[in-house]
Design an enzyme around this catalytic site. Structure first.
Site, PDB file in Angstrom:
ATOM      1  N   SER A  97      23.900  61.509 -40.672  1.00  0.00           N
ATOM      2  CA  SER A  97      24.967  61.260 -41.654  1.00  0.00           C
ATOM      3  C   SER A  97      26.176  60.983 -41.040  1.00  0.00           C
ATOM      4  O   SER A  97      26.589  60.394 -39.847  1.00  0.00           O
ATOM      5  CB  SER A  97      24.924  61.824 -42.797  1.00  0.00           C
ATOM      6  OG  SER A  97      25.667  61.286 -43.844  1.00  0.00           O
ATOM      7  N   ASP A 108      30.106  53.925 -28.790  1.00  0.00           N
ATOM      8  CA  ASP A 108      30.564  52.497 -28.548  1.00  0.00           C
ATOM      9  C   ASP A 108      31.937  52.448 -27.871  1.00  0.00           C
ATOM     10  O   ASP A 108      32.150  51.298 -27.447  1.00  0.00           O
ATOM     11  CB  ASP A 108      30.475  52.043 -30.172  1.00  0.00           C
ATOM     12  CG  ASP A 108      28.991  51.382 -30.587  1.00  0.00           C
ATOM     13  OD1 ASP A 108      28.247  51.857 -29.859  1.00  0.00           O
ATOM     14  OD2 ASP A 108      29.095  51.077 -31.634  1.00  0.00           O
ATOM     15  N   LYS A 122      20.604  58.671 -40.399  1.00  0.00           N
ATOM     16  CA  LYS A 122      21.035  58.503 -41.729  1.00  0.00           C
ATOM     17  C   LYS A 122      22.413  57.820 -41.743  1.00  0.00           C
ATOM     18  O   LYS A 122      23.412  58.439 -41.364  1.00  0.00           O
ATOM     19  CB  LYS A 122      20.983  59.613 -42.557  1.00  0.00           C
ATOM     20  CG  LYS A 122      21.329  59.521 -44.029  1.00  0.00           C
ATOM     21  CD  LYS A 122      21.464  60.943 -44.658  1.00  0.00           C
ATOM     22  CE  LYS A 122      22.164  60.952 -46.164  1.00  0.00           C
ATOM     23  NZ  LYS A 122      22.060  62.108 -46.797  1.00  0.00           N
TER      24      LYS A 122
END
Length: 202
Positions: A97, A108, A122
């Site tokens: 999460s 990224d 999640k």
């Protein structure tokens, strides 16, 4: 020369505590590297995780929250201020999460190595509603969050840039309970940061 930080969950005040450490690093108090340990972190408040991500990442998008139609309902951004020292993030199968939100953005932005095993997977924005009459409640999923590259890792997880497994007898352990010298993931982080030599088996 290493600042080791373990965040076990993103709760109220986590970002304030993290900022205290970051400010100490920025002041140059004998720290040249950071290991951020998110292993066994189940998530928590997205707002706290976003603030932590903001402190470690340069200016840009941290995550986009989208509803079931694919429309962006919220964009989380970071400013231009970020930690300048080399950093490695540790994750495992229980990293989930909000902890994955931080990890996905870190990946990224190509901020540094991610070491461990694939995370839980999640990526749901949720709201809690408690009923005062009997104390019962319900959790409602309202959105999914996407990494800066546009990936939704829900039910997919994040694969580390360097996959390192623990000895099977230590899988699921709290990192602080793994005996010294037996935490292969932490050792790999120290090697990646150049503060420890790789073993002959690596």
């Amino acid at each position: 020369n290493i600042q080791y930080i373990q965040i076990t969950q993103f709760v109220s005040g986590t970002s304030d505590e993290f900022r205290t450490v970051v400010d100490s690093v920025a002041s140059g108090k004998s720290c040249k590297n950071i290991v951020l340990d998110l292993r066994n972190n189940p998530g928590g408040y997205e707002s706290e995780a976003s603030k932590v991500a903001d402190m470690i990442l340069p200016e840009g998008v941290i995550a986009n929250d989208k509803d079931k139609t694919g429309a962006v309902v919220k964009t989380v951004n970071s400013d231009a201020n970020s930690v300048s020292v080399p950093m490695v993030i540790l994750i495992n199968q229980n990293t989930a999460s909000a902890a994955e939100l931080v990890t996905g953005a870190f990946r990224d932005f190509n901020k540094g190595e991610i070491i461990g095993v694939k995370s839980y997977g999640k990526a749901l924005g949720q709201r809690n509603k408690e009923f005062s009459a009997d104390g019962s409640g319900v959790v409602i999923s309202t959105s999914q969050y996407y990494t800066p590259s546009g990936e939704c890792i829900d039910k997919v997880g994040i694969t580390p840039t360097k996959v390192v497994e623990l000895d099977s007898k230590y899988v699921g352990y709290d990192p602080k309970d793994i005996p010294e010298g037996c935490d292969l993931q932490l050792d790999a982080a120290l090697v990646a940061l150049g503060v420890k030599e790789a073993s002959k088996d690596d």
